[in-house]
Design an enzyme around this catalytic site. Structure first.
Site, PDB file in Angstrom:
ATOM      1  N   ASP A  68      -2.338  -3.955   1.902  1.00 13.42           N
ATOM      2  CA  ASP A  68      -1.898  -3.030   1.777  1.00 13.42           C
ATOM      3  C   ASP A  68      -0.240  -2.914   0.662  1.00 13.42           C
ATOM      4  OD1 ASP A  68      -0.282  -4.400   3.573  1.00 13.42           O
ATOM      5  OD2 ASP A  68       1.286  -3.347   3.843  1.00 13.42           O
ATOM      6  N   LYS A 180       2.025  -0.068   9.289  1.00 15.68           N
ATOM      7  CA  LYS A 180       2.624  -0.860   9.197  1.00 15.68           C
ATOM      8  C   LYS A 180       4.153  -0.649   8.680  1.00 15.68           C
ATOM      9  CE  LYS A 180       3.724  -3.862   6.367  1.00 15.68           C
ATOM     10  NZ  LYS A 180       3.976  -5.365   4.659  1.00 15.68           N
ATOM     11  N   GLU A 220       7.722  -5.392  12.196  1.00 13.34           N
ATOM     12  CA  GLU A 220       7.814  -6.380  11.176  1.00 13.34           C
ATOM     13  C   GLU A 220       9.285  -6.537  10.536  1.00 13.34           C
ATOM     14  OE1 GLU A 220       5.263  -6.389   7.400  1.00 13.34           O
ATOM     15  OE2 GLU A 220       5.854  -7.955   6.458  1.00 13.34           O
ATOM     16  N   GLU A 222      11.080  -9.131   8.244  1.00 12.75           N
ATOM     17  CA  GLU A 222      10.464  -9.903   7.620  1.00 12.75           C
ATOM     18  C   GLU A 222      11.760 -10.766   6.915  1.00 12.75           C
ATOM     19  OE1 GLU A 222       7.933  -9.882   4.542  1.00 12.75           O
ATOM     20  OE2 GLU A 222       8.365 -11.752   3.839  1.00 12.75           O
ATOM     21  N   LYS A 262       4.541  -8.561  13.211  1.00 11.97           N
ATOM     22  CA  LYS A 262       4.560  -8.789  12.736  1.00 11.97           C
ATOM     23  C   LYS A 262       5.550 -10.263  12.149  1.00 11.97           C
ATOM     24  CE  LYS A 262       2.729  -9.052   7.844  1.00 11.97           C
ATOM     25  NZ  LYS A 262       1.080  -8.100   7.309  1.00 11.97           N
ATOM     26  N   SER A 331      -1.848 -11.992   9.892  1.00 11.29           N
ATOM     27  CA  SER A 331      -0.857  -9.980   9.182  1.00 11.29           C
ATOM     28  C   SER A 331      -1.243 -11.024   7.673  1.00 11.29           C
ATOM     29  CB  SER A 331      -0.688  -9.496   9.799  1.00 11.29           C
ATOM     30  OG  SER A 331      -0.393  -8.120   8.564  1.00 11.29           O
ATOM     31  N   TYR A 393       7.342  -5.900  -2.298  1.00 10.59           N
ATOM     32  CA  TYR A 393       6.204  -6.009  -1.649  1.00 10.59           C
ATOM     33  C   TYR A 393       6.353  -4.359  -2.054  1.00 10.59           C
ATOM     34  CZ  TYR A 393       2.181  -6.647   0.411  1.00 10.59           C
ATOM     35  OH  TYR A 393       0.518  -7.497   0.761  1.00 10.59           O
TER      36      TYR A 393
HETATM   37  P1  13P Z   1       2.642 -11.739   2.818  1.00  5.71           P
HETATM   38  O1  13P Z   1       1.241 -12.433   3.987  1.00  5.71           O
HETATM   39  O2  13P Z   1       1.900 -11.799   1.210  1.00  5.71           O
HETATM   40  O3  13P Z   1       4.035 -12.187   3.370  1.00  5.71           O
HETATM   41  O4  13P Z   1       1.675 -10.104   3.253  1.00  5.71           O
HETATM   42  C1  13P Z   1       3.598  -9.404   4.103  1.00  5.71           C
HETATM   43  C2  13P Z   1       3.086  -8.132   4.868  1.00  5.71           C
HETATM   44  O5  13P Z   1       4.096  -7.569   5.240  1.00  5.71           O
HETATM   45  C3  13P Z   1       1.628  -7.428   3.965  1.00  5.71           C
HETATM   46  O6  13P Z   1       1.811  -6.066   5.064  1.00  5.71           O
END
Ligand code: 13P
Length: 393
Positions: A68, A180, A220, A222, A262, A331, A393
């Site tokens: 994505d 997501k 997610e 992160e 995630k 993922s 991202y």
């Molecule tokens: P990565 O596995 O490259 O960290 O991807 C993060 C992400 O949010 C992809 O949808």
């Protein structure tokens, strides 16, 4: 309705919602408190479907292929093999990935960028149909990316709530069944209480809106690898972040059985002096998740976050060495795509080899989901780390 295994809010108990609103206005008052019921959740029109979708994605030996990347980030991937960032090149790359024969043996869901959701192969077959034919659930990235968070310590917040309900309804019509939303938390920048609260609240609003429109939300937050902090510090921050995320998910009456998480794995910062073994990462990550994530959640689908392909697979494998309360899987974007890109190089004659290399990675992670992976025979390319400081991202 009878098929679903969760307790729902029915008509007789709907006063709970109204009571809860006035409860918030009149703290401590007896009336609304009496009408507040426990162990019930909102029954939305899509609840049964959400449960089925989440279950299908969290099926044994399978995980998610994340492709994505926004057009700008996909451009970086293409630039790494000398290709221009054109729609034709993005389509060619996504076609390579999404038409890999047998992909559905290891992949249960694919997260797409909006452009890909509406795109077709060069022969005119919708990408969504390519996925369905392999029993892979199509998903869609719905956030609008990160921007600076005023009043914070150089941190960011994630945009995209405006118009999200109507966008989600359109994505559903186009075939998407999960969504997501990626927001980030930075350890070296704090994290500040403001940034954590904003991340958690945004994720919870997004999750509620997604469920209302038939999309299973992937939640997610992160926690970036950036920094020289210890694994203990990551654990502390991850516990804090997930406790706020679940607090606000509950506040927003999100159906826990119809979400997927995630998370980042709990590791030391990328610049920390010592590296942690897969067993240590598994121990810390599972400790954090067991402390914070209710067993009602069907699946934990890790991001790779800049780890090498082999590292991400070894860590996942270590987490599946003993049974978990949830499906623990992957993922991955970078950790599934790196070797594929390097093998393809944008050349049609390399297409088959590139698809084979995707299957190699997908199968390795499938085995890791079952706790049966061994890194024997892995290529040098697959062992290369992909951490980029300040990655967007
Ligand atoms: P990565 O596995 O490259 O960290 O991807 C993060 C992400 O949010 C992809 O949808």
């Amino acid at each position: 309705m009878a098929s679903s295994s969760i307790v729902k809010l029915n008509a007789a108990s709907s006063s709970w919602i109204a009571g809860r609103q006035s409860f918030n206005q009149r703290p401590g008052s007896a009336g609304p408190l009496r009408s507040r019921r426990v162990s019930v959740i909102r029954a939305g029109s899509y609840t049964d479907e959400l449960l089925k979708t989440a279950k299908s994605i969290a099926s044994p030996g399978r995980g998610i292929l994340a492709i994505d990347e926004s057009n700008a980030t996909c451009g970086k991937r293409l630039a790494s093999i000398g290709l221009d960032n054109t729609e034709t090149n993005r389509q060619a790359y996504r076609q390579l990935l999404l038409t890999t024969p047998g992909l559905g043996d290891y992949i249960s869901g694919a997260i797409l960028f909006e452009e890909t959701l509406y795109q077709s192969t060069t022969d005119g077959k919708k990408f969504v149909d390519c996925l369905r034919d392999e029993n892979i659930v199509p998903g869609i990235k719905v956030d609008k990316g990160l921007v600076p968070l005023p009043g914070s310590n150089n941190e960011s917040w994630c945009q995209g709530l405006d118009g999200l309900a109507s966008r989600s309804a359109e994505y559903y019509k186009q075939g998407a069944r999960f969504a997501k939303w990626r927001t980030v938390v930075s350890i070296p920048c704090g994290p500040s209480a403001l940034a954590v609260k904003e991340a958690a609240w945004g994720l919870a609003r997004y999750a509620a809106i997604s469920q209302d429109n038939g999309l299973v939300p992937i939640v997610e937050p992160e926690i970036l690898l950036d920094g020289d902090h210890s694994i203990e510090r990551t654990l502390e921050v991850a516990e804090r972040v997930w406790s706020e995320v679940f607090y606000y998910l509950a506040e927003n009456n999100v159906v826990f059985e119809g979400i997927l998480l995630k998370p980042s794995m709990v590791t030391p910062g990328a610049e920390h002096k010592e590296k942690a073994s897969p067993e240590t990462i598994a121990k810390y990550t599972l400790t954090m998740l067991k402390r914070r994530v209710p067993p009602a959640v069907p699946g934990i689908m890790f991001l790779s976050g800049g780890q090498s392909e082999v590292e991400a697979t070894l860590n996942l494998n270590a987490m599946n060495k003993s049974p978990n309360p949830w499906h623990v899987s992957f993922s991955y974007a970078r950790a599934l795509q790196n070797t594929v890109l390097k093998t393809w190089q944008g050349r049609p004659e390399n297409l088959e080899a590139a698809q084979k290399s995707l299957l190699v990675r997908a199968k390795a992670n499938s085995l890791a989901q079952l706790g049966k992976y061994s890194a024997e025979g892995e290529s040098e390319e697959a062992k290369k780390g992909m951490f980029v400081k300040g990655y967007t991202y």
